[in-house]
Write a protein that holds these residues in place. Sequence first.
Motif, PDB file in Angstrom:
ATOM      1  N   SER A  41       1.172  -1.081  -0.092  1.00 26.19           N
ATOM      2  CA  SER A  41       0.014  -0.081   0.203  1.00 26.19           C
ATOM      3  C   SER A  41       0.779   1.936   0.412  1.00 26.19           C
ATOM      4  O   SER A  41       1.894   0.961   0.634  1.00 26.19           O
ATOM      5  N   PRO A  42       0.696   2.337  -0.573  1.00 31.61           N
ATOM      6  CA  PRO A  42       1.225   3.365  -0.910  1.00 31.61           C
ATOM      7  C   PRO A  42       1.212   3.879   0.796  1.00 31.61           C
ATOM      8  O   PRO A  42       0.474   4.019   1.398  1.00 31.61           O
ATOM      9  N   PRO A  43       1.844   4.508   1.107  1.00 29.92           N
ATOM     10  CA  PRO A  43       2.210   5.646   2.595  1.00 29.92           C
ATOM     11  C   PRO A  43       0.992   6.671   2.431  1.00 29.92           C
ATOM     12  O   PRO A  43       0.991   6.974   0.920  1.00 29.92           O
ATOM     13  N   VAL A  44       0.320   7.031   3.498  1.00 28.28           N
ATOM     14  CA  VAL A  44      -0.752   7.635   3.220  1.00 28.28           C
ATOM     15  C   VAL A  44      -0.475   8.885   4.825  1.00 28.28           C
ATOM     16  O   VAL A  44       0.259   8.240   5.717  1.00 28.28           O
ATOM     17  N   GLU A  45      -0.237   9.858   4.183  1.00 29.53           N
ATOM     18  CA  GLU A  45       0.240  11.019   5.555  1.00 29.53           C
ATOM     19  C   GLU A  45      -1.507  11.022   6.193  1.00 29.53           C
ATOM     20  O   GLU A  45      -2.059  11.955   5.474  1.00 29.53           O
ATOM     21  N   LEU A  46      -1.228  11.386   8.112  1.00 32.10           N
ATOM     22  CA  LEU A  46      -2.968  12.296   7.638  1.00 32.10           C
ATOM     23  C   LEU A  46      -2.376  13.706   8.106  1.00 32.10           C
ATOM     24  O   LEU A  46      -1.548  14.099   9.101  1.00 32.10           O
ATOM     25  N   SER A  47      -3.078  14.959   7.787  1.00 32.17           N
ATOM     26  CA  SER A  47      -2.786  16.161   7.772  1.00 32.17           C
ATOM     27  C   SER A  47      -4.829  16.793   7.704  1.00 32.17           C
ATOM     28  O   SER A  47      -5.239  16.214   7.954  1.00 32.17           O
ATOM     29  N   GLU A  48      -4.690  18.389   8.180  1.00 29.92           N
ATOM     30  CA  GLU A  48      -5.711  18.969   8.087  1.00 29.92           C
ATOM     31  C   GLU A  48      -6.419  18.728   6.929  1.00 29.92           C
ATOM     32  O   GLU A  48      -7.963  18.699   7.121  1.00 29.92           O
ATOM     33  N   SER A  49      -6.181  18.240   5.624  1.00 29.36           N
ATOM     34  CA  SER A  49      -6.485  17.869   4.666  1.00 29.36           C
ATOM     35  C   SER A  49      -7.352  16.936   4.682  1.00 29.36           C
ATOM     36  O   SER A  49      -8.469  16.681   3.818  1.00 29.36           O
ATOM     37  N   ASN A  50      -7.427  15.921   4.912  1.00 26.54           N
ATOM     38  CA  ASN A  50      -8.319  14.709   4.740  1.00 26.54           C
ATOM     39  C   ASN A  50      -8.129  14.447   6.946  1.00 26.54           C
ATOM     40  O   ASN A  50      -8.972  12.336   6.503  1.00 26.54           O
ATOM     41  N   CYS A  51      -8.051  15.136   7.273  1.00 24.42           N
ATOM     42  CA  CYS A  51      -8.439  14.602   9.034  1.00 24.42           C
ATOM     43  C   CYS A  51      -9.567  14.982   8.870  1.00 24.42           C
ATOM     44  O   CYS A  51     -10.416  15.663   8.931  1.00 24.42           O
ATOM     45  N   PRO A  52     -10.271  14.083   9.290  1.00 25.46           N
ATOM     46  CA  PRO A  52     -11.924  13.649   9.804  1.00 25.46           C
ATOM     47  C   PRO A  52     -12.274  16.016  10.586  1.00 25.46           C
ATOM     48  O   PRO A  52     -11.357  15.771  11.424  1.00 25.46           O
ATOM     49  N   PRO A  53     -13.262  15.822  10.440  1.00 28.99           N
ATOM     50  CA  PRO A  53     -13.384  17.224  10.817  1.00 28.99           C
ATOM     51  C   PRO A  53     -13.642  17.355  12.618  1.00 28.99           C
ATOM     52  O   PRO A  53     -12.868  18.165  13.244  1.00 28.99           O
ATOM     53  N   LEU A  54     -13.326  16.281  13.266  1.00 23.11           N
ATOM     54  CA  LEU A  54     -13.971  16.513  14.402  1.00 23.11           C
ATOM     55  C   LEU A  54     -12.076  16.761  15.552  1.00 23.11           C
ATOM     56  O   LEU A  54     -12.830  17.138  16.145  1.00 23.11           O
ATOM     57  N   PHE A  55     -12.076  16.101  14.165  1.00 21.69           N
ATOM     58  CA  PHE A  55      -9.775  15.741  15.124  1.00 21.69           C
ATOM     59  C   PHE A  55      -9.218  17.075  13.967  1.00 21.69           C
ATOM     60  O   PHE A  55      -8.233  16.718  14.928  1.00 21.69           O
ATOM     61  N   VAL A  56     -10.310  17.982  13.450  1.00 21.36           N
ATOM     62  CA  VAL A  56      -8.744  19.048  12.910  1.00 21.36           C
ATOM     63  C   VAL A  56      -8.214  20.058  14.231  1.00 21.36           C
ATOM     64  O   VAL A  56      -7.293  20.161  13.837  1.00 21.36           O
ATOM     65  N   SER A  57      -8.997  20.458  14.921  1.00 24.06           N
ATOM     66  CA  SER A  57      -8.753  20.856  15.852  1.00 24.06           C
ATOM     67  C   SER A  57      -7.460  20.585  16.857  1.00 24.06           C
ATOM     68  O   SER A  57      -6.403  21.712  17.366  1.00 24.06           O
ATOM     69  N   PHE A  58      -7.206  19.412  17.400  1.00 25.61           N
ATOM     70  CA  PHE A  58      -6.606  18.820  17.495  1.00 25.61           C
ATOM     71  C   PHE A  58      -5.332  18.479  16.919  1.00 25.61           C
ATOM     72  O   PHE A  58      -4.135  18.200  17.204  1.00 25.61           O
ATOM     73  N   LEU A  59      -5.986  17.962  15.820  1.00 26.62           N
ATOM     74  CA  LEU A  59      -4.453  17.806  14.517  1.00 26.62           C
ATOM     75  C   LEU A  59      -3.611  19.097  15.417  1.00 26.62           C
ATOM     76  O   LEU A  59      -1.744  19.231  14.758  1.00 26.62           O
ATOM     77  N   ARG A  60      -4.088  19.789  14.902  1.00 26.57           N
ATOM     78  CA  ARG A  60      -3.378  22.297  15.060  1.00 26.57           C
ATOM     79  C   ARG A  60      -2.461  21.513  16.556  1.00 26.57           C
ATOM     80  O   ARG A  60      -1.490  22.270  16.061  1.00 26.57           O
ATOM     81  N   VAL A  61      -3.218  21.476  17.516  1.00 25.16           N
ATOM     82  CA  VAL A  61      -2.705  21.630  18.765  1.00 25.16           C
ATOM     83  C   VAL A  61      -1.305  21.248  18.380  1.00 25.16           C
ATOM     84  O   VAL A  61      -0.058  21.165  18.791  1.00 25.16           O
ATOM     85  N   TRP A  62      -0.737  19.199  17.870  1.00 25.65           N
ATOM     86  CA  TRP A  62      -0.041  18.224  17.996  1.00 25.65           C
ATOM     87  C   TRP A  62       0.849  19.348  16.671  1.00 25.65           C
ATOM     88  O   TRP A  62       2.177  19.181  17.357  1.00 25.65           O
ATOM     89  N   SER A  63       0.664  19.068  15.649  1.00 26.13           N
ATOM     90  CA  SER A  63       1.147  20.336  14.314  1.00 26.13           C
ATOM     91  C   SER A  63       2.175  21.292  15.242  1.00 26.13           C
ATOM     92  O   SER A  63       2.662  21.611  14.823  1.00 26.13           O
ATOM     93  N   SER A  64       0.850  22.559  15.854  1.00 23.55           N
ATOM     94  CA  SER A  64       1.747  23.270  16.548  1.00 23.55           C
ATOM     95  C   SER A  64       3.069  23.433  17.188  1.00 23.55           C
ATOM     96  O   SER A  64       3.633  24.400  17.802  1.00 23.55           O
ATOM     97  N   ASN A  65       3.091  22.134  18.270  1.00 20.24           N
ATOM     98  CA  ASN A  65       4.310  21.077  18.959  1.00 20.24           C
ATOM     99  C   ASN A  65       4.836  21.273  18.165  1.00 20.24           C
ATOM    100  O   ASN A  65       6.325  20.795  18.704  1.00 20.24           O
ATOM    101  N   VAL A  66       5.293  21.051  17.006  1.00 21.26           N
ATOM    102  CA  VAL A  66       5.869  19.920  16.491  1.00 21.26           C
ATOM    103  C   VAL A  66       6.967  20.737  16.488  1.00 21.26           C
ATOM    104  O   VAL A  66       8.245  20.109  16.956  1.00 21.26           O
ATOM    105  N   PRO A  67       7.376  21.679  15.852  1.00 22.14           N
ATOM    106  CA  PRO A  67       8.392  22.297  15.408  1.00 22.14           C
ATOM    107  C   PRO A  67       9.545  22.490  17.080  1.00 22.14           C
ATOM    108  O   PRO A  67      10.671  22.585  17.547  1.00 22.14           O
ATOM    109  N   ARG A  68       8.171  23.125  18.012  1.00 21.93           N
ATOM    110  CA  ARG A  68       9.001  23.090  19.450  1.00 21.93           C
ATOM    111  C   ARG A  68       9.663  22.175  20.249  1.00 21.93           C
ATOM    112  O   ARG A  68      10.393  22.441  20.442  1.00 21.93           O
ATOM    113  N   ILE A  69       9.031  21.496  19.986  1.00 22.87           N
ATOM    114  CA  ILE A  69       9.792  19.996  20.243  1.00 22.87           C
ATOM    115  C   ILE A  69      11.084  19.464  19.652  1.00 22.87           C
ATOM    116  O   ILE A  69      12.035  19.028  19.810  1.00 22.87           O
TER     117      ILE A  69
END
Length: 361
Positions: A41-69
């Motif tokens: 199977s080809p690799p798939v990345e979970l991003s804001e473009s394909n994230c379920p709407p209920l989880f988008v805000s939580f993905l953004r929280v994680w994503s905003s911390n990635v550069p800090r980490i």
Amino acid sequence: MLASAEGDLMITGPALCLYFAALRSTTNPASVPLPRRSKTSPPVELSESNCPPLFVSFLRVWSSNVPRIQSLAPQYQHDLARVICGLEPLSQPPDPNLNGISADLRAVAIEISQRRSFQDRYASDLQAALDAGSPSGRSSLRVKASFVPPPVYDPSPISPSSSKTSFGRSPSPTILTANSPAIEFIRETLYASLADVLERTPSLRRLLKRDPSRAYFASVSFAILDVAVTAVTPTGAVMGVLGKELTLEECPKELQPFMAELAAIGNAAREMEEEDDEVAMRCAERGDDIPEPRLDRVRKVLEGGVGYQEGREREGQGRRSVEGRAVAFTNRINALGLGISKIKAFRDRQADVFKVLAGIE
């Protein structure tokens, strides 16, 4: 480190996974590689473009911390993992950003833990782990996992006579008597408060229809905060239903940590209110804008999740301390709610309570 966090594995486990995913992320904005269905199977990345709407805000929280980490020095990255597990950092001086990052990751982990799909998977994986550790050929002695997911809300027609359900803080004496076990008084006190919370918070009732699993935990957490602030005495006792005072000593030994944490949450909430009052008075004296009280932010994060705060910051309406104290306090309340949901005495009643509460309009 994970062994030290055994008590809240449902939170710490996913939080550490989010931490390691942040270290490995190579995209901008950050995304999460999803498991492949097969080797071809080809690799798939979970991003804001394909994230379920209920989880988008939580993905953004994680994503905003990635550069800090990723920008942390290696020793501080190791310290962050320790803080996530509830351990003290080793480096001196400690990085003041670690508590805030940890609070965010644990908050997103709590959101994951509150989802039915995770709860079902956690229960099955826990049972599989127990089965794998059992001696073969001794099925009669099979150990059964004690974790049971909370009830599922199944919308059903509600008769006109029951659509305007009314609740009070004191349940019927047919439920409790003066000689009922202590755990039942704790349970009914929390459930009575839960009903009060739902009656005065229409948005929670709407959430119950839209996102029932999360609404269940949010309601329980609101009830915990309500009881901690209004029913816990300075000595740590709880003034429960039927006017009964329950002391820590009267509480079953295995449940005393939960009651002690309830009292600690109440003390912390009162201290938070006092500090906010002092800040408000100083701001008023200087003619500055009075910031939103932290407990108000806590209540909003309890209802909307940590993504609520992230959304406000993206719109320039919110503020966050480096330590993430409001989020960390919210996590503390949510963690107690998750812990309580696993206690048998609460599981025995929560299905019935959940069905009744779903009928509030």
